[in-house]
Design an enzyme around this catalytic site. Sequence first.
Site, mmCIF file in Angstrom:
data_model
loop_
_atom_site.group_PDB
_atom_site.id
_atom_site.type_symbol
_atom_site.label_atom_id
_atom_site.label_comp_id
_atom_site.label_asym_id
_atom_site.label_seq_id
_atom_site.Cartn_x
_atom_site.Cartn_y
_atom_site.Cartn_z
ATOM 1 N N ARG A 70 -19.067 50.415 -35.756
ATOM 2 C CA ARG A 70 -19.868 51.572 -35.357
ATOM 3 C C ARG A 70 -21.243 51.118 -34.889
ATOM 4 O O ARG A 70 -21.916 50.334 -35.547
ATOM 5 C CB ARG A 70 -20.033 52.538 -36.519
ATOM 6 N N ARG A 75 -18.307 58.088 -31.917
ATOM 7 C CA ARG A 75 -18.390 56.997 -32.900
ATOM 8 C C ARG A 75 -17.000 56.505 -33.293
ATOM 9 O O ARG A 75 -16.062 57.298 -33.393
ATOM 10 C CB ARG A 75 -19.169 57.437 -34.130
ATOM 11 N N ASP A 112 -17.215 57.254 -38.843
ATOM 12 C CA ASP A 112 -18.351 57.932 -39.466
ATOM 13 C C ASP A 112 -17.952 58.245 -40.905
ATOM 14 O O ASP A 112 -16.936 58.912 -41.129
ATOM 15 C CB ASP A 112 -18.616 59.239 -38.689
ATOM 16 N N ASP A 138 -19.258 59.895 -44.432
ATOM 17 C CA ASP A 138 -20.318 60.716 -45.022
ATOM 18 C C ASP A 138 -20.064 60.910 -46.502
ATOM 19 O O ASP A 138 -18.922 61.203 -46.897
ATOM 20 C CB ASP A 138 -20.330 62.117 -44.380
#
Length: 461
Positions: free
Chosen positions: A84, A93, A96, A98
């Site tokens: 990334r 991307r 990702d 989170d």
Amino acid sequence: MVTCLIGLGSNQGDRVGNLLAAIAALGEDPAISLQAVSSFVESAPVGGPAGQPNFFNGAAILATSLPAQALLTRLLDIELRLGRVRGERFGPRTIDLDLLLYGEQVIESPTLQVPHPRLRVRRFVLAPAAEIAGEMLVPALTDAEQRVSIETLCARLPDPAPSELGLRVIMSAAAMQRHVREIQLSGRRVGVVPTMGALHSGHLSLVQEARRRSDYVVATIFVNPTQFAPHEDFTKYPRTLDADLSALSAAGCQAAFVPSAEEMYPRGATTTVDPPEVALPLEGVCRPGHFRGVATIVLKLFHLIPAEVACFGQKDFQQALVIRRMVADLNVPIEVVVCPTVREADGLALSSRNRYLSAAERERALALSRALRQAEQSIQAGETESNRIVSAMRETLAAAGITSIDYVALADPETLAECSHVEGKTVALIACRVGSTRLIDNCLLDPTIDAGSAKRGAVRA
Ligand code: AMP
């Protein structure tokens, strides 16, 4: 140990491959214990520059002894390792990750906020999270939100309605079974298309047919080890998951079941299906054990995806008979539909194995459909002697340099008993090697249909 929920997304490169690689990296971290992974759902990007590809999003539950900030650093590390590049906010991307929930803690620091501020306002985050972490999510919701189900909450969010979402990719057998049950409880008919991947228009024609006959289509992609003999091409069988998922999504398929071999055959699994008699001749002779593997995996798939209808191709004529018979004999409540063989314009039947052929071999492979066409023409011209028709077909193959022939046969299309005379409906079948690639093809023949009106089973170039 703290139980955490993370969200995963990718819209660059091999999207599902990236998510799986991230899951694998989390699984390898000794400070992290992976507890559950959701399915991956394709959805249109929200925010960011226009024209970027769709995302696949998913969620995972993990337990860790790491402090929240250290866990976040691990997630960023994995992102970097998987390529990334941090560009514009909400931009495309490769991966990702989170941190959505860190136990029930509320953290508001410049680098980390949990519960994640967008957890409750984005369906593509909440829907996969809800699939595995319903209970865990409740404290993160407001009082008003807690009063409605998470599904209702998802439905109120601004992203597209679930029916408009793209493909859902499911890896776990239990999640697959649960998902189909939910679809059927909502009153929808489910269609299933079992495949080994490396998809082509032949497979996609089955998806189209399943769409016509049901409201929700699940394709399965699984290269089933038990239907390959040790000397066969299991390890080198083409695997093109990324392209397959894009093709399924474009064809309007709603879900793909992509289990691992361990998921389908957990350690100690030894029960198999004894295939019906129609499995014995032809492929049964050349590929001992093949149909035991096919019948076993198809029955397992039918249990995991108890669809109303299943679509198979006539291309694998004997396989379709084996499955029909098994479904009838074992009272499987599923309608089996057999769809016509899709061919290239020059007559070559589409097959995942065609990609093994060199240009010269592909040219030689045209002899299969040519031989079938000749058989069709000769019975339309009044020939009934199977021996003569089969000899002519073998000559056509030999003339193209095909000498490794497993069988050329004319048989009853229900029982596959070979027939000495073509009197009623008959199937012509060929299996041979072109170079090192084994190809099969077949054609239904009907001497009662005259040449002008012959359509069914026609092998047109
Ligand atoms: P496979 O991925 O080879 O196991 O095939 C999955 C399904 O696609 C089977 O039901 C096959 O019969 C069907 N299929 C394969 N090739 C074709 C084709 N050229 N036309 C129609 N169906 C096909």
